[in-house]
Design an enzyme around this catalytic site. Structure first.
Site, PDB file in Angstrom:
ATOM      1  N   GLY A  37      19.781  -7.933   5.809  1.00 36.37           N
ATOM      2  CA  GLY A  37      19.877  -8.405   7.223  1.00 36.37           C
ATOM      3  C   GLY A  37      21.270  -8.130   7.759  1.00 36.37           C
ATOM      4  O   GLY A  37      21.578  -7.792   8.961  1.00 36.37           O
ATOM      5  N   ASP A  38      22.495  -8.280   6.820  1.00 35.98           N
ATOM      6  CA  ASP A  38      23.755  -7.806   7.235  1.00 35.98           C
ATOM      7  C   ASP A  38      23.670  -6.281   7.515  1.00 35.98           C
ATOM      8  O   ASP A  38      24.687  -5.817   8.398  1.00 35.98           O
ATOM      9  CB  ASP A  38      24.677  -8.201   6.124  1.00 35.98           C
ATOM     10  N   GLY A  77      11.671  -7.691   7.980  1.00 37.52           N
ATOM     11  CA  GLY A  77      11.655  -7.477   6.510  1.00 37.52           C
ATOM     12  C   GLY A  77      11.277  -5.921   6.201  1.00 37.52           C
ATOM     13  O   GLY A  77      11.796  -5.051   7.030  1.00 37.52           O
ATOM     14  N   SER A 114      14.252  -8.632  12.837  1.00 34.44           N
ATOM     15  CA  SER A 114      14.124  -8.034  11.636  1.00 34.44           C
ATOM     16  C   SER A 114      12.705  -8.642  11.159  1.00 34.44           C
ATOM     17  O   SER A 114      12.771  -9.934  10.741  1.00 34.44           O
ATOM     18  CB  SER A 114      15.316  -8.081  10.579  1.00 34.44           C
ATOM     19  N   GLY A 137      10.317  -3.493   9.312  1.00 35.21           N
ATOM     20  CA  GLY A 137      11.126  -2.862  10.377  1.00 35.21           C
ATOM     21  C   GLY A 137      11.699  -3.751  11.160  1.00 35.21           C
ATOM     22  O   GLY A 137      12.232  -5.047  11.043  1.00 35.21           O
TER      23      GLY A 137
END
Ligand SMILES: O=P(O)(O)OC[C@@]1(O)O[C@H](CO)[C@@H](O)[C@@H]1O
Length: 320
Positions: free
Chosen positions: A259-260, A230, A228, A233
């Site tokens: 992130g989850d 941020g 990831s 993308g």
């Protein structure tokens, strides 16, 4: 069902303050409590997408009681638009120690969040044995397992590697989302997918170029890497190719839990055997939608739908 493992569950407390200034007293304008720890958030997003989920890990003490109550409230079938479409089953293992709290302080002036995470309770050897029995039993029913977050004290750094091996033996695909040494050791056990952020990937490989670092992580054992990036993308490097997914615009908000949500998108794509570009688009859209939700584990469905329709996925020209 999809199994999520959160060995270091947390009661997530979010405080909103007008402006965060060190060395001063703050008047909190809004306080929320949620059942947390990364895998718990992942399960909540998956359930909202319609997947049946089971949550395991450790829970104990007064905070543990509150966490379980809040989880049961969320899991209870409701009829509102926010009601989960899939089930969330609590298979947490009780321990003598007390579940930690994590505090997120949202600065209303800037929108930035400052996170304070307690280390978590000590897990004893008999408690660990009980967990391993529960884990082995749950794997028999699982279509995929996500191993998420930090390890509590007393749990060896090689633990995720052990859990990945058990899942392989049971024929269950694994997704690993952790950092530091547990990530390094876990990758060596050949998980099907790892989802580091750019910083974790750089810490692991020493490279700040995400593509190069993701390839390095595959050489170290990960079968696929979804990094990831941020607001920029996500990048995936797999045995079949490499793709970059970019959201239509940068969204401001609370990144805790984004992130989850991304992990939930990847897992739903994995169990549905969706093509990689679709998995990435889903993951990036969920991540953006989570940024627009006030607390971790939730996402804004209209932002999700709107972003999903406009995520740009491009295949990386070079071979993976
Ligand atoms: O300390 P860890 O296990 O790395 O992360 C825990 C945590 O900060 O992550 C989630 C957001 O991703 C929160 O719900 C939770 O409290």
């Amino acid at each position: 069902m999809i199994l999520t493992v959160t060995l270091n569950t947390a009661l997530d407390i979010t405080y909103r303050v007008p402006e965060l200034r060190p060395h001063t007293t703050h008047r909190v304008t809004e306080a929320t409590e949620r059942p947390g720890g990364k895998g718990v958030n992942v399960a909540r997003v998956l359930a909202a997408l319609g997947h049946d989920t089971v949550v395991t890990g450790f829970v104990g003490g007064v905070t543990g009681v509150v966490l379980r109550q809040l989880l049961a409230e969320i899991a209870a079938p409701g009829d509102g638009p926010e009601a989960p479409r899939g089930t969330i089953t609590d298979a947490l293992v009780p321990i003598a120690g007390t579940t930690r709290r994590t505090i997120g302080v949202v600065d209303a002036a800037t929108g930035d969040t400052t996170q304070l995470n307690e280390p978590g309770p000590l897990v004893t050897t008999p408690e660990w044995s009980t967990f391993m029995d529960v884990y082995g039993r749950l794997l028999r029913e699982a279509s995929a397992v996500a191993l998420c977050g930090s390890l509590p004290p007393g749990v060896p750094v090689g633990t995720y590697a052990q859990l990945i091996r058990e899942a392989h033996t049971a024929g269950v695909p694994t997704l690993l989302d952790t950092s530091g040494e547990p990530l390094r050791r876990g990758i060596a056990a050949r998980p099907d997918l790892v989802k580091p952020n750019a910083e974790e990937l750089a810490g692991l490989t020493g490279s700040t170029d995400p593509l190069r670092a993701a390839r390095d992580a595959r050489r170290r054992g990960a079968r696929a890497v979804a990094a990831s990036l941020g607001p920029d993308g996500m990048l995936a490097v797999t045995a079949h190719g490499a793709w970059r997914a970019t959201p239509p615009r940068r969204l401001a908000g609370n990144p805790t839990g984004a992130g989850d949500a991304a992990v939930a998108g990847l897992l739903s794509g994995l169990v549905e055997e969706a093509p990689w570009p679709d998995r990435l688009a889903r993951s990036v859209a969920l991540s953006a939608a989570a940024v627009r939700a006030p607390v971790a584990g939730e996402f804004d469905r209209s932002v999700y739908d709107e972003t999903l329709a406009r995520v740009e996925v491009t295949e990386h020209p070079a071979a993976a």
